[in-house]
Enzyme design. Structure first.
Site, short mmCIF file in Angstrom:
data_model
loop_
_atom_site.label_atom_id
_atom_site.label_comp_id
_atom_site.label_asym_id
_atom_site.label_seq_id
_atom_site.Cartn_x
_atom_site.Cartn_y
_atom_site.Cartn_z
CG MET A 58 -0.15 0.20 2.45
SD MET A 58 -1.38 0.95 3.90
CE MET A 58 -1.72 2.59 3.13
CE1 TYR A 59 3.24 1.22 4.75
CE2 TYR A 59 5.66 0.52 4.50
CZ TYR A 59 4.55 0.79 5.24
OH TYR A 59 4.42 0.26 6.60
CB SER A 60 4.18 5.29 -2.79
OG SER A 60 4.65 6.31 -1.93
CG ASP A 61 -2.06 4.03 -4.21
OD1 ASP A 61 -2.25 3.30 -3.14
OD2 ASP A 61 -2.62 5.30 -4.50
N GLY A 62 2.11 1.12 -4.24
CA GLY A 62 3.00 0.16 -4.67
C GLY A 62 4.08 0.50 -5.18
#
Length: 328
Positions: A58-62
């Site tokens: 999920m961090y930076s949407d991948g």
């Protein structure tokens, strides 16, 4: 660098883990560093002997996985590093089955993470939160399938109630599936609620503990709490910090004690806060973030500090109970 065994596994990790939520794209959060600005910190960590890196889909949407994977593949041999990522939250897409811990999502998410990382496997695959909509039997069997497929070497969990963790471990053991080797809870000088149940359980069961937010989102390093004059860009945009209510008046005596011990040793409060955590029984490797070069330097300096019993007592005595937070 003296490496530590991760729980009861045979895996050896550095006593500090570099958390990489800060690396990815500022389009996700305005305090996140992009690819070019992130790479020097990963290089710095590797040069110092840190071999443990934690990210999440999920961090930076991948994008965090892409940035971290690219840097590690450029700067290190795969067998030199221990790479951890997580599954649960949606990554960009918001459809109902692209989140949670169902078998469908776990198998999709691990393949997507490996593609972004540019790796054949991760060393540690962690559930990011507890899924109240999926039977734990389905989750644990799916995670076991991931391990047996060679896509993860070990599995771990993050922030949940101790009874939930015990239930998951029991389900896995009863069915002959892979058990969680690690737990990633929030632990720091102003949030110690996991000392009541979770950490004793992990000590008893030989589970490695890799705490997140060891500096309470920077508060123990001197950052101002959310809403305070002079708070950082991250603090001002961090909704979770606002909800957790850390660094308020009730925590002032702990922060004052921290500053006193740091001043007497002529080191930074961040180093004392990390040194305290590194000495706690059962703790394997706090997860530290770095967005400035001195952040890693200070964290590494904490490895050289051994607190006396009197100093530990001074740091711990002012603590007051907090609401249980960090599970959502």
């Amino acid at each position: 660098m003296e490496y530590r065994r991760l729980g009861r596994t045979g895996l050896k990790v550095s006593p500090l883990c570099l958390g990489t939520m800060t690396y990815g794209t500022p389009q996700w959060r305005d305090w996140v560093l992009d690819d070019a600005d992130s790479r020097p910190f990963i290089q710095q960590a590797l040069a110092a002997g840190i071999n443990f890196f934690d990210t999440a889909d999920m961090y930076s949407d991948g994008e965090s996985e892409r940035v971290v994977g690219k840097a590690l593949n450029d700067f290190a041999r795969r067998e030199e590093v221990v790479v951890a990522t997580k599954v649960y939250n949606p990554t960009g897409n918001k459809s109902p089955n692209e989140r949670g811990l169902s078998r469908k999502h776990i198998h999709h998410a691990i393949d997507a993470s490996l593609e972004r990382l540019g790796m054949d496997y991760v060393d540690l695959y962690q559930t990011h939160r507890w899924d109240y909509d999926t039977p734990i039997e389905e989750t644990m069997e799916a995670l076991h399938e991931v391990v047996k497929a060679g896509k993860a070497r070990y599995i771990g969990a993050s922030s949940m109630h101790a009874w939930q963790f015990a239930k998951a471990q029991h389900v896995a053991e009863r069915n002959g599936w892979t058990r969680f080797a690690t737990m990633q809870p929030m632990v720091n000088l102003i949030y110690r609620e996991e000392e009541r149940e979770m950490i004793p359980q992990c000590l008893d069961q030989g589970v490695g503990v890799i705490p997140w937010s060891p500096l309470a989102r920077g508060i123990l390093a001197g950052s101002k709490p959310v809403g305070s004059e002079g708070s950082t860009t991250r603090a001002r945009s961090d909704e979770q910090m606002r909800n957790w209510k850390l660094g308020l008046e009730r925590d002032a005596p702990v922060i004052e004690a921290l500053q006193g011990v740091a001043g007497s040793r002529n080191v930074s409060p961040a180093q004392i806060a990390l040194a305290w955590l590194l000495q706690k029984p059962g703790i394997t490797a706090p997860i530290v973030g770095a967005s400035k070069p001195h952040h890693l330097d200070q964290a590494l300096g904490a490895l050289e500090i051994t607190l006396t019993a009197e100093e530990v007592e001074k740091l711990e005595a002012p603590y007051v109970p907090h609401e249980v937070v960090g599970f959502a």
